[in-house]
Design an enzyme around this catalytic site. Structure first.
Site, PDB file in Angstrom:
ATOM      1  N   TYR A   9      38.212  49.643  34.863  1.00 60.82           N
ATOM      2  CA  TYR A   9      38.750  49.431  36.207  1.00 60.82           C
ATOM      3  C   TYR A   9      37.938  50.157  37.274  1.00 60.82           C
ATOM      4  O   TYR A   9      37.837  49.675  38.416  1.00 60.82           O
ATOM      5  CB  TYR A   9      40.229  49.828  36.253  1.00 60.82           C
ATOM      6  CG  TYR A   9      41.094  48.721  35.700  1.00 60.82           C
ATOM      7  CD1 TYR A   9      41.450  47.637  36.497  1.00 60.82           C
ATOM      8  CD2 TYR A   9      41.488  48.714  34.366  1.00 60.82           C
ATOM      9  CE1 TYR A   9      42.199  46.587  35.991  1.00 60.82           C
ATOM     10  CE2 TYR A   9      42.236  47.673  33.847  1.00 60.82           C
ATOM     11  CZ  TYR A   9      42.582  46.611  34.667  1.00 60.82           C
ATOM     12  OH  TYR A   9      43.307  45.563  34.158  1.00 60.82           O
TER      13      TYR A   9
ATOM     14  N   GLN B  49      46.822  35.379  42.695  1.00 60.11           N
ATOM     15  CA  GLN B  49      46.774  36.009  41.382  1.00 60.11           C
ATOM     16  C   GLN B  49      45.669  37.066  41.338  1.00 60.11           C
ATOM     17  O   GLN B  49      45.555  37.803  40.368  1.00 60.11           O
ATOM     18  CB  GLN B  49      46.490  34.950  40.316  1.00 60.11           C
ATOM     19  CG  GLN B  49      47.532  33.850  40.243  1.00 60.11           C
ATOM     20  CD  GLN B  49      47.080  32.707  39.353  1.00 60.11           C
ATOM     21  OE1 GLN B  49      47.065  32.838  38.131  1.00 60.11           O
ATOM     22  NE2 GLN B  49      46.711  31.572  39.945  1.00 60.11           N
ATOM     23  N   ASN B  50      44.843  37.105  42.379  1.00 60.48           N
ATOM     24  CA  ASN B  50      43.693  38.010  42.398  1.00 60.48           C
ATOM     25  C   ASN B  50      44.108  39.431  42.762  1.00 60.48           C
ATOM     26  O   ASN B  50      45.031  39.642  43.554  1.00 60.48           O
ATOM     27  CB  ASN B  50      42.647  37.501  43.384  1.00 60.48           C
ATOM     28  CG  ASN B  50      42.143  36.118  43.020  1.00 60.48           C
ATOM     29  OD1 ASN B  50      42.194  35.724  41.859  1.00 60.48           O
ATOM     30  ND2 ASN B  50      41.679  35.372  44.004  1.00 60.48           N
TER      31      ASN B  50
ATOM     32  N   HIS C 156      49.875  39.887  41.064  1.00 59.42           N
ATOM     33  CA  HIS C 156      49.364  40.661  39.933  1.00 59.42           C
ATOM     34  C   HIS C 156      48.923  42.062  40.335  1.00 59.42           C
ATOM     35  O   HIS C 156      48.280  42.754  39.563  1.00 59.42           O
ATOM     36  CB  HIS C 156      48.200  39.925  39.263  1.00 59.42           C
ATOM     37  CG  HIS C 156      48.619  38.688  38.538  1.00 59.42           C
ATOM     38  ND1 HIS C 156      47.749  37.699  38.162  1.00 59.42           N
ATOM     39  CD2 HIS C 156      49.837  38.267  38.115  1.00 59.42           C
ATOM     40  CE1 HIS C 156      48.407  36.722  37.556  1.00 59.42           C
ATOM     41  NE2 HIS C 156      49.668  37.046  37.516  1.00 59.42           N
TER      42      HIS C 156
END
Length: 310
Positions: free
Chosen positions: A102, A140-141, A158
């Site tokens: 991440y 959704q990004n 999300h």
């Protein structure tokens, strides 16, 4: 409770759970009968009359900004695909590796800019708001490129790369630090030959709430986790009132987002799909425009000749 709300609640536990099941024989017959329209002039007539526009976006809209999707062939970070790292189990087993992944994505996104599709959506929202019309973006990004482009009414179903959540106290906070913690500086390179940094857990990002110091995790929905119920309720409310829906750069196979546009279409609302290729849901929609979103979307959302701007 509406059919949409009932179906959403039933499927919300399947967030990020995988592919859409194959259609039944009856469904296949219905899909084969449908033929989506690719005439931009026809779409523009519908667009000119719409008062509440919902735009659902997926990874395809950000791919044109150089954002890797981590899906399909070649979608690896080192030796792993996203679904092997973006899980609570992976974080419990190896929080250092997951944070490297991440951290790489955060640093990459700090160098990326919105593309013409993001800009067209933001400009459309700003323009139509002056006419008493609304635009909501349901994405959704997790890259915040819509926000960077200027979109105001944004539902990130999300989560966001630039928010963290404490695993101890649960506090959610915005975090744009680069690097997010000293131990991750220079880490996270995606080359498969690079070994894990194996950062001690006490040196990973920690909560700054007074007296906590708990381990932070990215505030994103991982595979196997449920969506935020408050955000899902907002999505449901917006889709109930929309009179035009756009599906932009999404594969329409990841639940529960995959069912949003088909449910809207089922109640007779025009749905327009903008994607590189057809998807399993294409034939349920009134319009389909193939090609890069950054090319097809700007003329679709440009000012219509009937618009009056004060």
């Amino acid at each position: 409770m509406s059919l949409f709300q009932f179906t959403s609640r039933r499927l919300v536990s399947q967030a990020y759970c995988g592919l859409k099941p194959p259609p039944s024989k009856k469904q296949r017959i219905c899909l084969e009968m449908a033929r989506p329209n690719s005439n931009m002039a026809d779409f523009r007539e519908v667009f000119a009359k719409a008062k509440h526009i919902a735009i659902i976006t997926g990874a395809g809209v950000s791919a044109e900004s150089g954002v890797p999707t981590f899906r399909g062939l070649g979608g690896y970070w080192r030796k792993w695909q996203a679904q092997e790292l973006a899980t609570p189990e992976a974080f419990a087993r190896n929080s250092s590796r997951v944070w490297e992944f991440y951290h790489y994505r955060r640093e990459l996104m700090l160098s990326k800019q919105p593309n013409p599709a993001h800009v067209a959506i933001a400009e459309c929202e700003a323009r139509l708001s002056k006419q008493g019309r609304s635009v909501v973006v349901i994405t959704q990004n997790i890259d915040e490129l819509h926000r960077k482009a200027g979109t105001k009414h944004l539902l990130e179903i999300h989560g966001s790369l630039f928010k963290t959540r404490c695993t101890s106290c649960g506090n959610v906070a915005k975090n744009y630090k680069s690097p997010i913690c000293p131990a991750l500086a220079g880490k996270g390179a995606p080359d498969p030959e690079i070994e894990d940094a194996k950062i001690p857990v006490e040196n990973l990002p920690r909560c700054e709430e007074q007296g906590c110091n708990g381990l932070l995790r990215p505030h994103v929905v991982w595979f196997g986790e449920t969506l935020n119920s408050d955000i899902l309720t907002e999505v449901e409310n917006e889709l109930e009132i929309c009179d035009l829906c756009l599906v932009v750069g999404t594969s329409s196979v990841v639940y529960p987002a995959a069912m949003f546009a088909p449910q809207v279409s089922a109640r007779g609302v025009p749905v327009a799909e903008f994607n590189m290729q057809a998807t399993p849901a294409t034939n349920r929609f009134r319009f389909h425009f193939p090609g890069p979103c950054g090319t097809t979307l700007p003329p679709a959302l440009a000012r219509h000749e009937t618009e009056i701007i004060s």
